[in-house]
Write a protein that holds these residues in place. Structure first.
Motif, mmCIF file in Angstrom:
data_model
loop_
_atom_site.group_PDB
_atom_site.id
_atom_site.type_symbol
_atom_site.label_atom_id
_atom_site.label_comp_id
_atom_site.label_asym_id
_atom_site.label_seq_id
_atom_site.Cartn_x
_atom_site.Cartn_y
_atom_site.Cartn_z
ATOM 1 N N VAL A 153 0.834 -1.256 -0.096
ATOM 2 C CA VAL A 153 -0.005 -0.063 -0.079
ATOM 3 C C VAL A 153 1.046 1.304 -0.079
ATOM 4 C CG1 VAL A 153 -1.674 1.059 1.185
ATOM 5 C CG2 VAL A 153 -1.801 -1.242 1.219
ATOM 6 N N TYR A 184 1.326 5.035 0.515
ATOM 7 C CA TYR A 184 0.562 6.516 0.992
ATOM 8 C C TYR A 184 1.108 7.496 0.279
ATOM 9 C CZ TYR A 184 -1.273 2.929 4.160
ATOM 10 O OH TYR A 184 -1.962 1.851 5.046
ATOM 11 N N ASP A 198 -9.947 11.722 -4.366
ATOM 12 C CA ASP A 198 -10.318 10.331 -4.407
ATOM 13 C C ASP A 198 -10.354 9.760 -5.819
ATOM 14 O OD1 ASP A 198 -9.903 10.009 -1.629
ATOM 15 O OD2 ASP A 198 -12.273 10.171 -1.357
ATOM 16 N N ASN A 220 -6.897 10.065 -7.461
ATOM 17 C CA ASN A 220 -6.193 8.808 -6.942
ATOM 18 C C ASN A 220 -6.291 7.491 -7.550
ATOM 19 O OD1 ASN A 220 -4.215 7.440 -4.863
ATOM 20 N ND2 ASN A 220 -5.826 6.717 -3.978
ATOM 21 N N GLU A 221 -7.624 7.146 -7.645
ATOM 22 C CA GLU A 221 -8.043 5.931 -8.123
ATOM 23 C C GLU A 221 -7.727 5.939 -9.547
ATOM 24 O OE1 GLU A 221 -12.502 4.098 -8.742
ATOM 25 O OE2 GLU A 221 -11.937 4.620 -6.733
ATOM 26 N N GLU A 248 -3.372 5.157 -8.370
ATOM 27 C CA GLU A 248 -3.233 3.805 -8.227
ATOM 28 C C GLU A 248 -3.308 3.094 -9.704
ATOM 29 O OE1 GLU A 248 -5.598 2.007 -4.653
ATOM 30 O OE2 GLU A 248 -6.964 1.696 -6.300
ATOM 31 N N THR A 295 -0.215 0.596 -10.068
ATOM 32 C CA THR A 295 -0.456 -0.878 -10.267
ATOM 33 C C THR A 295 -0.082 -1.377 -11.277
ATOM 34 O OG1 THR A 295 -2.572 -0.578 -10.549
ATOM 35 C CG2 THR A 295 -1.974 -0.866 -8.277
ATOM 36 N N ARG A 330 0.147 -2.609 -4.818
ATOM 37 C CA ARG A 330 -1.380 -3.197 -4.974
ATOM 38 C C ARG A 330 -2.504 -1.835 -4.871
ATOM 39 N NH1 ARG A 330 -2.586 -5.204 -0.642
ATOM 40 N NH2 ARG A 330 -1.183 -5.245 0.640
ATOM 41 N N ARG A 331 -1.900 -1.134 -3.923
ATOM 42 C CA ARG A 331 -3.139 -0.038 -3.707
ATOM 43 C C ARG A 331 -2.610 1.290 -3.371
ATOM 44 N NH1 ARG A 331 -6.512 0.208 1.237
ATOM 45 N NH2 ARG A 331 -8.279 1.775 0.551
ATOM 46 N N VAL A 354 -3.175 5.017 -1.293
ATOM 47 C CA VAL A 354 -4.138 5.750 -0.495
ATOM 48 C C VAL A 354 -3.597 7.227 -0.088
ATOM 49 C CG1 VAL A 354 -4.894 5.808 1.947
ATOM 50 C CG2 VAL A 354 -4.666 3.679 0.758
#
Length: 97
Positions: free
Chosen positions: A36, A38, A52, A55-56, A60, A64, A72-73, A75
């Motif tokens: 993860v 950060y 958000d 980020n997604e 991310e 990934t 994997r992720r 945040v």
């Protein structure tokens, strides 16, 4: 800086930062733990209502894809930027609220 963080920074420089900078934003790595990542969104991206989603769909997704063995992720660590604190203080000083 660890080798893993160097790889993350290289991927950010290539895939993520150009997109964020086009919108007046920036990103910094807070830490990487158990797959993860950060991160802190800075500049115009700090505190943005779309953080958000950014980020997604950008951070991310790109990391990934580029570093599946490492990330994997992602945040977003929510913080108040120094710029925002300074703007708030200026408003309070200048407008005698």
């Amino acid at each position: 800086m660890t080798e893993d963080l160097k790889r993350v920074e290289a991927a950010l420089d290539e895939k993520v930062r150009p997109v964020l900078r086009a919108h007046g934003g920036e990103i910094s790595v807070d830490h990487l733990e158990d797959g993860v990542l950060y991160v802190k969104l800075l500049g115009q991206c700090a505190g943005c209502p779309s953080a958000d989603l950014t980020n997604e769909t950008i951070v991310e997704a790109e990391l990934t894809r580029a570093l599946p063995d490492l990330v994997r992720r992602a945040v977003v660590v929510q913080t108040v930027s120094d710029e925002l604190w300074e703007q708030a203080k200026k408003l309070l000083r200048d407008h005698h609220l």
